[in-house]
Design an enzyme around this catalytic site. Structure first.
Site, PDB file in Angstrom:
ATOM      1  N   GLN A   1      24.832  16.484 -18.682  1.00 43.80           N
ATOM      2  CA  GLN A   1      25.133  16.553 -20.115  1.00 43.80           C
ATOM      3  C   GLN A   1      26.062  17.728 -20.432  1.00 43.80           C
ATOM      4  O   GLN A   1      26.989  17.608 -21.238  1.00 43.80           O
ATOM      5  CB  GLN A   1      23.835  16.673 -20.909  1.00 43.80           C
ATOM      6  N   ALA A   7       0.852  -1.194   0.000  1.00 36.89           N
ATOM      7  CA  ALA A   7       0.000   0.000   0.000  1.00 36.89           C
ATOM      8  C   ALA A   7       0.881   1.234   0.000  1.00 36.89           C
ATOM      9  O   ALA A   7       1.189   1.798   1.046  1.00 36.89           O
ATOM     10  CB  ALA A   7      -0.926   0.001   1.218  1.00 36.89           C
ATOM     11  N   GLY A  49      31.703  14.204 -19.671  1.00 39.56           N
ATOM     12  CA  GLY A  49      32.268  13.106 -18.891  1.00 39.56           C
ATOM     13  C   GLY A  49      32.487  13.470 -17.446  1.00 39.56           C
ATOM     14  O   GLY A  49      32.308  12.634 -16.542  1.00 39.56           O
ATOM     15  N   GLU A  69       5.921  10.963  -1.336  1.00 38.83           N
ATOM     16  CA  GLU A  69       4.775  11.826  -1.017  1.00 38.83           C
ATOM     17  C   GLU A  69       3.857  12.027  -2.220  1.00 38.83           C
ATOM     18  O   GLU A  69       3.370  13.122  -2.490  1.00 38.83           O
ATOM     19  CB  GLU A  69       5.265  13.169  -0.461  1.00 38.83           C
TER      20      GLU A  69
END
Length: 404
Positions: free
Chosen positions: A361, A134, A365, A388
């Site tokens: 991006q 749940a 690297g 939430e």
């Protein structure tokens, strides 16, 4: 009721600058270490307590700011510092909101201070709603609370999951089923006092992001708590359940759910957290683009980079405006007729994921390495579209509001 404004007053600016200094000087230098350790940063929480940042008084001052901007402003600055550490500092607030939203004045005065402790002995609190079966579907909750009238005690049994500070908290606020036939309308919130027998920590989760924040299961096995630990009191609960039964028969208006009352109050604050993380990543990317030289010029002079930064700045400002509007509306007592609280949380969460990915991006690297903070920020940002209320749940709430 304060008028809606985009201008912070002098007191708000001072608080913002104070929090920004703490985030820059205390949180950021420690962020990578606690992310790697995946442990609650108790020394930093204690430092925040000594300065008055981790305290009931501070959050009360922000909560009762008549403009409604105190909490979102504070959340943005702290989460600009580091999301994992910030969640360890503010995670107690969700439990406190649970008590403020559903409790009596006596319960608020008794339990909320115990959630924080003091600067010499800091405590944390946990709000326990989600369960293994749940999460978004609160109607499937299985944790039960049964009233023992002879002893005036409630007996709780079940397992909660994804609980921030679960198991290590001084005070746990637990949402449980008191009338299964009423579905989510048959829930109530309970205080589990410190050192109550039967409550234990289950699995501690190793997470993708926000790793400095403790997240775990909470197991409840014949947990007995005094009748006075039912938030709002039994008379109020009995009245609410009676109304829910009547509405169920007649198909009338909805009755407020205990967990949903807490989430409704906290959604704009979560949006502000997302704005803080997005802003932090954007600033790293902007600075990098100004100083990184390729092909003889800073990469910000390339439209491919500059346009990304323009979009990032625009989206962050738009997200903040939605958060501030919802926060002001909540303080002013204006109903979220178009689900404005969910709008703010949805948009800010999605922006945080997108902006942090764009920051990686732009850094190329370098952005993919842990040497640069945007890698951690991107991992942290993923949680905003999940906890939430997932983005999908927010869209469902918004669409239902539009369909009325």
């Amino acid at each position: 009721m304060g008028e809606f404004t985009l201008d912070l007053n002098e007191d708000q600016k001072q608080v913002r600058d104070w929090l920004h200094g703490f985030a820059a000087d205390v949180m950021r230098p420690a962020a990578a270490e606690w992310d790697e350790r995946e442990e609650t940063p108790w020394p930093i929480i204690q430092e925040a307590a000594k300065l008055g940042i981790y305290s009931l008084d501070f959050y009360a001052q922000q909560f009762f700011d008549p403009t409604g901007l105190g909490i979102p402003m504070a959340m943005e600055e702290l989460f600009w510092g580091d999301a994992g550490i910030a969640l360890s500092i503010v995670g107690t607030g969700l439990a406190a909101v649970g008590v403020l939203a559903n409790g009596t004045e006596e319960q608020i005065g008794t339990w909320v201070p115990q959630m924080y402790g003091d600067a010499n002995d800091v405590k944390v609190a946990a709000f326990c709603s989600s369960e293994p079966d749940a999460g978004s579907d609160v109607a499937s909750m299985r944790t039960r609370a049964v009233y023992d009238e002879a002893k005036d005690e409630w007996v709780l049994n079940g397992t909660k999951t994804w609980a921030t500070n679960g198991g290590i908290a001084n005070v746990h606020v637990v949402v449980a089923v008191v009338d299964a036939e009423l579905g989510s309308k048959g829930h109530a919130s309970f205080i589990v006092p410190p050192n109550t027998p039967g409550l234990s920590q289950g699995q501690k989760f190793q997470k993708h992001g926000i790793r400095a924040s403790h997240t775990a299961e909470v197991v409840l096995e014949d947990v007995r708590i005094p009748g006075s630990c039912l938030l709002g009191g039994k008379d109020k609960l009995d009245e609410r359940l009676a109304r829910a039964r009547e509405k169920a028969k007649s198909g009338g208006e909805r009755v407020k759910n205990a967990a949903m009352a807490t989430f409704e109050a906290s959604r704009p604050a979560v949006g502000a957290m997302a704005v803080g993380t997005a802003r932090a990543a954007y600033e790293v990317a902007l600075d990098y683009a100004k100083t990184r030289v390729q092909f003889g010029r800073p990469i910000i002079e390339n439209q491919g980079v500059a346009f990304q930064l323009a979009d990032m700045a625009t989206q962050i400002d738009a997200a903040r405006l939605l958060v501030w509007r919802a926060s002001w509306m909540a303080t002013a007592g204006k109903p979220f007729t178009a689900a404005e609280g969910s709008m703010s949380k949805l948009y800010a969460s999605e922006v945080a994921k997108k902006v942090t990915a764009q920051a990686i991006q732009i850094l190329g690297g370098n952005g993919y390495t842990r040497e640069y903070a945007v890698e951690r920020m991107h991992r942290d940002a993923a949680i905003y579209t999940i906890f939430e209320g997932t983005s999908e749940i927010q869209r469902m709430v918004i669409s239902r509001a539009l369909a009325k």
